[in-house]
Design a protein around this motif. Structure first.
Motif, PDB file in Angstrom:
ATOM      1  N   LEU A 177       0.830  -1.203   0.000  1.00  0.00           N
ATOM      2  CA  LEU A 177       0.000   0.000   0.000  1.00  0.00           C
ATOM      3  C   LEU A 177       0.864   1.253   0.000  1.00  0.00           C
ATOM      4  N   ILE A 178       1.960   1.220   0.747  1.00  0.00           N
ATOM      5  CA  ILE A 178       2.884   2.356   0.773  1.00  0.00           C
ATOM      6  C   ILE A 178       3.517   2.562  -0.594  1.00  0.00           C
ATOM      7  N   ASP A 179       3.917   1.470  -1.266  1.00  0.00           N
ATOM      8  CA  ASP A 179       4.492   1.569  -2.616  1.00  0.00           C
ATOM      9  C   ASP A 179       3.500   2.204  -3.585  1.00  0.00           C
ATOM     10  N   PHE A 180       2.234   1.800  -3.482  1.00  0.00           N
ATOM     11  CA  PHE A 180       1.209   2.366  -4.363  1.00  0.00           C
ATOM     12  C   PHE A 180       1.038   3.857  -4.092  1.00  0.00           C
ATOM     13  N   ALA A 181       0.976   4.230  -2.814  1.00  0.00           N
ATOM     14  CA  ALA A 181       0.803   5.644  -2.456  1.00  0.00           C
ATOM     15  C   ALA A 181       1.974   6.485  -2.951  1.00  0.00           C
ATOM     16  N   ALA A 182       3.192   5.933  -2.836  1.00  0.00           N
ATOM     17  CA  ALA A 182       4.377   6.668  -3.281  1.00  0.00           C
ATOM     18  C   ALA A 182       4.375   6.858  -4.790  1.00  0.00           C
ATOM     19  N   ALA A 183       3.991   5.818  -5.521  1.00  0.00           N
ATOM     20  CA  ALA A 183       4.001   5.898  -6.984  1.00  0.00           C
ATOM     21  C   ALA A 183       2.955   6.879  -7.504  1.00  0.00           C
ATOM     22  N   ARG A 184       1.835   7.019  -6.787  1.00  0.00           N
ATOM     23  CA  ARG A 184       0.746   7.878  -7.244  1.00  0.00           C
ATOM     24  C   ARG A 184       0.693   9.223  -6.516  1.00  0.00           C
ATOM     25  N   HIS A 185       1.746   9.509  -5.727  1.00  0.00           N
ATOM     26  CA  HIS A 185       1.854  10.802  -5.027  1.00  0.00           C
ATOM     27  C   HIS A 185       0.615  11.084  -4.170  1.00  0.00           C
ATOM     28  N   THR A 186       0.204  10.068  -3.430  1.00  0.00           N
ATOM     29  CA  THR A 186      -0.931  10.216  -2.541  1.00  0.00           C
ATOM     30  C   THR A 186      -0.472   9.983  -1.097  1.00  0.00           C
ATOM     31  N   VAL A 187      -1.389  10.111  -0.150  1.00  0.00           N
ATOM     32  CA  VAL A 187      -1.073   9.856   1.251  1.00  0.00           C
ATOM     33  C   VAL A 187      -2.070   8.854   1.816  1.00  0.00           C
ATOM     34  N   ILE A 188      -1.663   8.141   2.843  1.00  0.00           N
ATOM     35  CA  ILE A 188      -2.547   7.192   3.522  1.00  0.00           C
ATOM     36  C   ILE A 188      -3.205   7.952   4.663  1.00  0.00           C
ATOM     37  N   SER A 189      -4.371   8.474   4.398  1.00  0.00           N
ATOM     38  CA  SER A 189      -4.990   9.455   5.298  1.00  0.00           C
ATOM     39  C   SER A 189      -5.470   8.847   6.607  1.00  0.00           C
ATOM     40  N   SER A 190      -5.714   7.534   6.649  1.00  0.00           N
ATOM     41  CA  SER A 190      -6.212   6.934   7.888  1.00  0.00           C
ATOM     42  C   SER A 190      -5.182   6.983   9.014  1.00  0.00           C
ATOM     43  N   THR A 191      -3.921   7.244   8.665  1.00  0.00           N
ATOM     44  CA  THR A 191      -2.880   7.325   9.694  1.00  0.00           C
ATOM     45  C   THR A 191      -2.568   8.770  10.093  1.00  0.00           C
TER      46      THR A 191
END
Length: 291
Positions: free
Chosen positions: A94-108
């Protein structure tokens, strides 16, 4: 505006809004115990679904990712400070996906009710001290790097020696020169590379090889052909960057860290090409024996 079911784990709904339209991707990821192929297929579909959303839409990915995310500083702005978990394999994906798409994991990124004080107080956000092989504590940054370096050199070199010995005993010696891959075999090898993976020490991601075009493809074909003819791999291709990721227990002991190795993509292409050459050669030998 639109609803698009992609699989039994993914669907996209597009909603009309005042300033910008909103694309919502609903996801239900495989569990950590699922097969690797299922996880790879899921994140490949997720990446394509995200890329297919209109460029100027607000994009929201939500659902159950069956992932646990840590809060170490190594993840930068991708992860907030309010996770209560240790990382799992799904968490890293999930972190790899967020990094590749320049997004953040907002639940944290916002506080939640803590399940236990012991769990919350047991986390460390960074490695500030590490015990060396003699049991002494190193607190200087360079000292910590040297301790990790010594630990992983011993661990990985031992594994490589055992693996090489096993392969040497099991594998028959072949004096014939290794044939070069065809252009089609090289293209298939490159397309097999996984997206959204961190680059190696050269900083070149797999996506560059996939989308750069014929010029890079031709050059790569020439280089791999030369490597196989001369039986000599470029020094840079054998370099791998190792990222120690804390797992559990005492954070001052090296064995409690997972080693994430990042190989250069060019070396991966060479391996994938060699696999296809081996399969092609085996088929040719089998046909010749039947004649």
């Amino acid at each position: 505006m639109d609803f698009k079911p992609i699989s039994d784990r993914l669907a996209v709904i597009r909603i009309k809004a005042t300033l910008q339209n909103i694309s919502i991707i609903c996801a239900h990821a495989p569990t950590d115990d699922a097969e690797e192929s299922s996880k790879e297929d899921f994140y490949d579909l997720l990446d394509r679904a995200y890329g297919a959303c209109p460029e100027y839409d607000v994009k929201i990915v939500l659902g159950d990712f069956n992932a646990k995310i840590g809060k170490e500083d190594i993840f930068g702005g991708l992860v907030g400070k309010h996770s209560l978990h240790e990382e799992t394999d799904n968490g890293f994906r999930l972190i790899d996906f967020a990094a590749a798409r320049h997004t953040v994991i907002s639940s944290t990124r916002f506080p939640r009710r803590k399940r236990s004080k012991e769990l919350a107080s047991g986390f460390r956000t960074r490695t500030q001290a590490l015990r060396n092989s003699e049991g002494n504590l190193d607190t200087e940054e360079q000292g910590i790097v040297d301790v990790f370096k010594q630990h992983f050199q011993q661990l990985l070199n031992l594994q490589n020696v055992e693996q090489d010995n096993d392969e040497r005993e099991a594998r028959p010696v072949n004096e014939d020169p290794v044939p070069a891959p065809s252009r089609e075999e090289l293209e298939r090898a490159i397309q097999k590379l996984k997206n959204n993976k961190s680059a190696g020490s050269d900083g070149i991601p797999a996506e560059l090889f996939k989308h750069e075009g014929s010029v890079l493809m031709n050059r790569m074909h020439q280089v791999i052909t030369k490597v196989l003819e001369e039986e000599c791999i470029p020094t840079d291709w054998s370099i791998r960057s190792i990222c120690p990721i804390y797992k559990k227990s005492d954070p001052m002991i090296c064995k409690n860290y997972l080693d994430i190795s990042l190989l250069n993509v060019a070396y991966k292409i060479l391996n994938l090409s060699a696999t296809q050459i081996s399969a092609r050669t085996s088929v040719a030998l089998g046909q010749a024996e039947q004649r």
